[in-house]
Design an enzyme around this catalytic site. Structure first.
Site: not given
Ligand SMILES: [Zn+2]
Length: 328
Positions: A124, A126, A199, A221, A237, A252, A317
């Site tokens: 990505c 970002c 996402k 976003r 998608e 996600k 996580y």
């Molecule tokens: Zn990103």
């Protein structure tokens, strides 16, 4: 009255003791389902803890060897790597630098653990651009087609460093096609693409932005990430990504999107990954710290639910914590 009903049928017979229940268990969470996220930051000397994600750390390269040894010794088969560079610019050039933070992290991990760990990289922009958006910005808008060229360059540089899989997360149209073509024309036809296909723009990402310093400097976003109100669009998608060559598709976040995981798995005969995001982690950790829930038990239930919905892989996580209680 049908014969197949009470009192002849008593489902409690199959729940009467622990061993009978074990025999009849339908969905079994395994450490092999898990992918552990790793944050590597350039220019720090010591691991930095992430406030909103207790137990998670941003690591300097020097601490990465210990971390991946830890992860492999727990039996976790894969990591997904996120880099935090010391320099950002308009074009995100540090993202495709062969000497960049992710590239160095991948080759170091490869040297350390060989093929004992599958290495996935997040692809990505970002974290690498001054604007902090997932695509390149032109006159205040996201330039889709220029962005996917850069995303392909990033993916190729990760493959060159030794990644097994690249995971584009920018939600740009055509990103999977551009990346697949980039990989193939550079001799990396064995590197897989795990696409963040569905996402969603979600407030559950907030702790991650704290972890990866990746909040957008303007706007939000929503012009590229999906709305959680649009399940049909999410399936479109996913379908497009499959047609562009994705090997694994992803939904996600995970826990609030179990229906989409279920539908995707039913509709498409392809591995489905689920990303249990930082907010899901933070909610459980916060309640656990207060003593309001039994953390391990809740984590087991949530991860099992993601698998039961149809996920083949779970990025979480909780990976290390879950690996420990699954081994008991
Ligand atoms: Zn990103």
């Amino acid at each position: 009255m049908s014969d197949n009903s009470f009192p002849k049928v008593r489902l409690r017979r199959l729940r009467r003791n622990a061993k009978v229940r074990e025999l009849l268990q339908e969905v079994r969470l395994s450490v092999s389902d898990l992918i552990c996220p790793v944050f590597v930051q350039e220019g720090i000397q010591k691991p930095e803890s992430i406030n909103s994600m207790p137990g998670m750390m941003r690591l300097p390269l020097e601490h990465l060897a210990g971390e991946v040894k830890d992860i492999t010794s727990l039996g976790i088969p894969a990591v997904i790597v996120f880099g935090i560079p010391s320099k950002k610019d308009e074009h995100g050039t540090s993202a495709f630098d062969d000497n960049g933070i992710v590239q160095r992290a991948v080759s170091l991990m490869r040297k350390e653990v060989g093929d004992q760990l599958a290495i996935v990289t997040d692809v990505c922009l970002c974290q690498y651009t001054t604007a902090g958006h997932c695509g390149l910005v032109n006159d205040g808008t996201i330039d889709n087609d220029r962005s996917i060229e850069t995303l392909a360059k990033i993916a190729v540089s990760h493959a060159r460093a030794g990644a097994d899989m690249v995971a584009p997360s920018a939600m740009m149209d055509g990103q999977v096609k551009a990346i697949r073509e980039g990989l193939d024309s550079n001799g990396f036809n064995e590197v897989a693409v795990m696409s963040y296909s569905a996402k969603h723009a979600s407030p559950l990402y907030t702790p991650f932005r704290d972890a990866a310093h990746s909040a957008p400097k303007f706007g939000d976003r929503k012009s590229y990430q999906l709305s959680y109100t649009n399940p049909n669009e999410a399936m479109r998608e996913i379908e497009l990504d499959i047609n562009e060559g994705a090997d694994i598709v992803m939904v996600k976040p995970a826990i609030a999107y179990l229906d989409l995981i279920y539908i995707a798995k039913k509709l498409f005969n392809i591995p489905v990954a689920a990303y249990s995001v930082s907010g899901e982690y933070a909610l459980v950790k916060a309640a656990g710290r207060q003593g309001w829930i039994d953390e391990d038990a809740v984590i087991h239930e949530l991860l099992t639910a993601i698998k039961r919905a149809g996920a083949d892989l779970i990025i979480t996580y909780f990976a290390k914590q879950a690996a420990k209680f699954l081994a008991r």
